[in-house]
Scaffold this motif. Structure first.
Motif, PDB file in Angstrom:
ATOM      1  N   GLY A  33      29.777  35.069  -0.578  1.00  0.00           N
ATOM      2  CA  GLY A  33      30.376  36.303  -1.102  1.00  0.00           C
ATOM      3  C   GLY A  33      31.301  36.929  -0.066  1.00  0.00           C
ATOM      4  N   ILE A  34      31.966  38.009  -0.467  1.00  0.00           N
ATOM      5  CA  ILE A  34      32.939  38.660   0.413  1.00  0.00           C
ATOM      6  C   ILE A  34      32.359  39.988   0.926  1.00  0.00           C
ATOM      7  N   LEU A  35      32.299  40.134   2.243  1.00  0.00           N
ATOM      8  CA  LEU A  35      31.775  41.364   2.864  1.00  0.00           C
ATOM      9  C   LEU A  35      32.853  42.430   2.982  1.00  0.00           C
ATOM     10  N   ASP A  36      34.089  41.997   3.182  1.00  0.00           N
ATOM     11  CA  ASP A  36      35.231  42.913   3.227  1.00  0.00           C
ATOM     12  C   ASP A  36      36.490  42.058   3.346  1.00  0.00           C
ATOM     13  N   ASP A  37      37.627  42.617   2.964  1.00  0.00           N
ATOM     14  CA  ASP A  37      38.881  41.923   3.256  1.00  0.00           C
ATOM     15  C   ASP A  37      39.603  42.689   4.364  1.00  0.00           C
ATOM     16  N   LEU A  38      40.453  42.000   5.094  1.00  0.00           N
ATOM     17  CA  LEU A  38      41.054  42.600   6.294  1.00  0.00           C
ATOM     18  C   LEU A  38      42.372  41.929   6.642  1.00  0.00           C
ATOM     19  N   MET A  39      43.116  42.594   7.533  1.00  0.00           N
ATOM     20  CA  MET A  39      44.349  42.026   8.076  1.00  0.00           C
ATOM     21  C   MET A  39      44.116  41.747   9.558  1.00  0.00           C
ATOM     22  N   MET A  40      44.625  40.616  10.025  1.00  0.00           N
ATOM     23  CA  MET A  40      44.436  40.224  11.420  1.00  0.00           C
ATOM     24  C   MET A  40      45.795  39.907  12.028  1.00  0.00           C
ATOM     25  N   THR A  41      46.002  40.374  13.266  1.00  0.00           N
ATOM     26  CA  THR A  41      47.287  40.157  13.943  1.00  0.00           C
ATOM     27  C   THR A  41      47.063  39.496  15.302  1.00  0.00           C
ATOM     28  N   ASN A  42      47.856  38.482  15.579  1.00  0.00           N
ATOM     29  CA  ASN A  42      47.898  37.867  16.912  1.00  0.00           C
ATOM     30  C   ASN A  42      48.816  38.713  17.779  1.00  0.00           C
ATOM     31  N   ARG A  43      48.213  39.445  18.738  1.00  0.00           N
ATOM     32  CA  ARG A  43      49.015  40.306  19.599  1.00  0.00           C
ATOM     33  C   ARG A  43      49.188  39.707  20.993  1.00  0.00           C
ATOM     34  N   GLY A  44      49.288  38.378  21.044  1.00  0.00           N
ATOM     35  CA  GLY A  44      49.601  37.717  22.303  1.00  0.00           C
ATOM     36  C   GLY A  44      48.359  37.456  23.138  1.00  0.00           C
ATOM     37  N   ASP A  45      47.785  38.543  23.690  1.00  0.00           N
ATOM     38  CA  ASP A  45      46.590  38.325  24.509  1.00  0.00           C
ATOM     39  C   ASP A  45      45.335  38.927  23.870  1.00  0.00           C
ATOM     40  N   HIS A  46      45.460  39.419  22.649  1.00  0.00           N
ATOM     41  CA  HIS A  46      44.280  39.920  21.936  1.00  0.00           C
ATOM     42  C   HIS A  46      44.573  39.950  20.442  1.00  0.00           C
ATOM     43  N   MET A  47      43.582  40.352  19.662  1.00  0.00           N
ATOM     44  CA  MET A  47      43.762  40.429  18.209  1.00  0.00           C
ATOM     45  C   MET A  47      43.557  41.864  17.747  1.00  0.00           C
ATOM     46  N   LEU A  48      44.397  42.293  16.792  1.00  0.00           N
ATOM     47  CA  LEU A  48      44.210  43.592  16.141  1.00  0.00           C
ATOM     48  C   LEU A  48      43.771  43.326  14.701  1.00  0.00           C
ATOM     49  N   VAL A  49      42.696  43.954  14.276  1.00  0.00           N
ATOM     50  CA  VAL A  49      42.303  43.814  12.878  1.00  0.00           C
ATOM     51  C   VAL A  49      42.271  45.192  12.220  1.00  0.00           C
ATOM     52  N   VAL A  50      42.588  45.200  10.922  1.00  0.00           N
ATOM     53  CA  VAL A  50      42.519  46.431  10.137  1.00  0.00           C
ATOM     54  C   VAL A  50      41.576  46.176   8.977  1.00  0.00           C
ATOM     55  N   VAL A  51      40.535  47.009   8.883  1.00  0.00           N
ATOM     56  CA  VAL A  51      39.503  46.824   7.856  1.00  0.00           C
ATOM     57  C   VAL A  51      39.422  48.053   6.956  1.00  0.00           C
ATOM     58  N   ASN A  52      38.806  47.876   5.801  1.00  0.00           N
ATOM     59  CA  ASN A  52      38.674  48.977   4.845  1.00  0.00           C
ATOM     60  C   ASN A  52      37.776  50.091   5.365  1.00  0.00           C
ATOM     61  N   ALA A  53      38.151  51.318   4.977  1.00  0.00           N
ATOM     62  CA  ALA A  53      37.410  52.500   5.426  1.00  0.00           C
ATOM     63  C   ALA A  53      35.933  52.430   5.058  1.00  0.00           C
ATOM     64  N   ALA A  54      35.661  52.054   3.804  1.00  0.00           N
ATOM     65  CA  ALA A  54      34.282  52.109   3.323  1.00  0.00           C
ATOM     66  C   ALA A  54      33.387  51.103   4.041  1.00  0.00           C
ATOM     67  N   CYS A  55      33.998  50.044   4.589  1.00  0.00           N
ATOM     68  CA  CYS A  55      33.215  48.968   5.211  1.00  0.00           C
ATOM     69  C   CYS A  55      33.292  48.995   6.722  1.00  0.00           C
ATOM     70  N   LYS A  56      34.033  49.941   7.319  1.00  0.00           N
ATOM     71  CA  LYS A  56      34.378  49.728   8.724  1.00  0.00           C
ATOM     72  C   LYS A  56      33.187  49.748   9.661  1.00  0.00           C
ATOM     73  N   GLU A  57      32.199  50.630   9.417  1.00  0.00           N
ATOM     74  CA  GLU A  57      31.029  50.644  10.305  1.00  0.00           C
ATOM     75  C   GLU A  57      30.316  49.296  10.241  1.00  0.00           C
ATOM     76  N   ALA A  58      30.130  48.809   9.001  1.00  0.00           N
ATOM     77  CA  ALA A  58      29.436  47.528   8.822  1.00  0.00           C
ATOM     78  C   ALA A  58      30.250  46.383   9.428  1.00  0.00           C
ATOM     79  N   ASP A  59      31.566  46.432   9.252  1.00  0.00           N
ATOM     80  CA  ASP A  59      32.425  45.363   9.788  1.00  0.00           C
ATOM     81  C   ASP A  59      32.351  45.331  11.316  1.00  0.00           C
TER      82      ASP A  59
END
Lengths: 374, 119
Positions: free
Chosen positions: A100-126
């Motif tokens: 199943g799906i726990l949340d959907d998200l966006m992921m970015t390769n920022r060269g030396d690290h990753m930035l992810v953006v997750v949904n508000a309702a799931c962010k604590e759990a994520d």
């Protein structure tokens, strides 16, 4: 009940006459003075500014750089992240052990690290999920940053003077820009089906940036109401409605987000939660699928409307998961799950509304052609 | 003119009553996108759900304010539901009803009472 949180733009929303509602633990604007219908049309025609600061912005770091972060994240999402180019962004989802799906998200390769953006309702759990599942990776929520979305055909001309060079970005490109509003983390993406940007800005500059963008004649503030009808016409899933732990990515029609490298026979096959189910569904298909649905009448069919194969008798064969009036389509639009054999565009089902079964047709998604800058 | 707690306005005209929703209700509902009206000639009882209104936000019902017979409906708002947002108190009336017991009207609010009611 705990007190609702406020984004750095809360006071501005109130000043602009927004109708504020509770959403995912935040007090958020559902609409401004234009109202949902006009806000929707304004975004498709010119540009809309959305406050999406309630979403979680999280930086994932490892002393070894991006690769070990990507490798670790690949154990939580069925997406190729080692194959994601620098400054590029990719859509994906956290899966659970049953596929199943726990949340959907966006992921970015920022060269030396990753930035992810997750949904508000799931962010604590994520965040807890990443902290538990990503060994040796620093998981840092960027609580001091706001997130704005500037969406619509005029977005480029509005943002270009603020972040010179953002005009040459293509869909899912990202960049860091020094501006009058501090460092902006810009991605050419969004969730409306239109061209546009998401702009992460330090909370101290958020209101000034929003005011600056709103001062452009093409820009209006847009609430969550229009955000929902825009994403629905764009055929985009809303977590907790169209996708959740009871739906697999393949059932949800999100197989496109699972790259070859993670599939059977791929270089990094499987290795994510629920891989057994998801990998076999990719090859064998599923019993049900998420589809676009066009009610034939004028009555919107909303979430939880049961779907039947026939105009009388029988048990429900599916259910609507998102439904509303589509202002650009000019008619009701919906998405829902139907049996695979009824999932082909043109298939006719019946939605039960106030005791009456009304015809509804399976329609190709999106309802409105996307307008991304490829 | 009288008003119900469900934000209907009731305008007696001869032995019939014209019914619509108030401007306050139309604003609260937001952009209206779908309306289903009863059929002319239907006999209805007070509190029957006889009209469906769908806005961009949600579906809601309007109930019959009195017992009686539906004598006319405004098809123009079925074709163009947005008219209710433009002229709720005028052109965008919903239906006319011939009450079987006109005294049922006595229970409803006058304009001042309605204004107090909506705050």
């Amino acid at each position: 009940m705990s007190e609702l949180r406020k984004t750095p733009l809360h006071a501005l929303h109130v000043e602009l006459g927004a109708k504020m509602v509770p959403f995912a633990g935040y007090e958020m604007p559902v609409q401004f003075k234009l109202g949902v219908m006009k806000e929707h049309q304004h975004t498709r025609g010119k540009a809309g500014l959305f406050d999406v600061s309630h979403m979680g912005q999280v930086i994932l770091r490892h002393e070894g750089g991006y690769a070990p972060v990507a490798q670790a994240m690949e154990t939580l999402v069925p997406v190729s992240l080692l194959g994601l180019g620098e400054k590029r962004q990719r859509y994906g989802f956290f899966t659970d052990s049953s596929g199943g799906i726990l949340d959907d998200l966006m992921m970015t390769n920022r060269g030396d690290h990753m930035l992810v953006v997750v949904n508000a309702a799931c962010k604590e759990a994520d965040i807890a999920h990443m902290k538990a599942g990503l060994e040796g990776i620093e998981v840092a929520e960027q609580r001091d940053r706001a997130l704005l979305a500037l969406q619509g055909p005029a977005a480029e001309e509005v943002l270009e003077p603020v972040a010179p060079g953002c005009d040459i970005m293509k869909f899912l490109d990202t960049g860091i820009f020094n501006s009058d509003f501090g460092e902006l983390w810009v991605s050419r993406s969004g969730y409306t089906g239109e061209d546009g940007y998401e702009i992460s800005v330090h909370a101290t500059h958020a209101e000034a940036l929003a005011r600056h963008l709103l001062a452009h004649e093409a820009v209006e503030p847009i609430g969550l109401g229009a955000r929902d009808s825009l994403r629905l016409e764009g055929g985009l899933c809303l977590y907790g409605h169209d996708i959740d732990t009871d739906t697999s990515p393949v059932e949800a029609g999100l197989a496109w987000a699972i790259q070859k490298a993670r599939r059977r026979g791929g270089a990094r096959e499987g290795g994510f939660p629920g891989a057994d189910r998801i990998l076999s569904e990719l090859e064998e298909g599923t019993a049900r699928l998420r589809v676009g649905l066009s009610p034939e009448g004028r009555a919107p069919m909303r979430e939880d409307t049961p779907l039947f194969a026939n105009d009388e008798g029988g048990e429900p064969v599916g259910r609507i998961t998102s439904g509303a009036f589509g202002p650009t389509v000019g008619a009701p639009v919906a998405m829902g799950y139907v049996p695979a054999e009824l999932s082909r565009p043109g298939s006719r089902l019946f939605g039960e509304l106030r005791g009456k079964r009304l015809p509804v047709r399976v329609t190709e998604l999106p309802f409105v052609p996307t307008n991304f800058k490829r | 003119m009288k008003f119900t707690e469900q934000h209907e306005w009731l305008k007696p005209e001869g032995d019939e009553i014209t019914v619509g929703i108030t401007e306050h209700a139309a604003n609260e509902l937001g952009d209206i996108v779908f309306i289903e009206l009863p059929e002319v000639g239907t006999t209805v009882a007070k509190d029957d759900e006889i009209v469906v209104i769908e806005s961009v936000k949600a579906a809601s019902d309007i109930t019959a304010p009195v017992d009686g017979e539906i004598t006319a409906v405004n098809d123009a708002i079925v074709d163009e539901p947005g008219k209710v947002n433009e002229d709720a108190m005028g052109e965008a009336w919903f239906f006319r009803i011939k009450p079987s017991d006109p005294s049922q009207m006595d229970d409803y609010m006058d304009e001042d009472a309605y204004k107090t009611f909506i705050g």
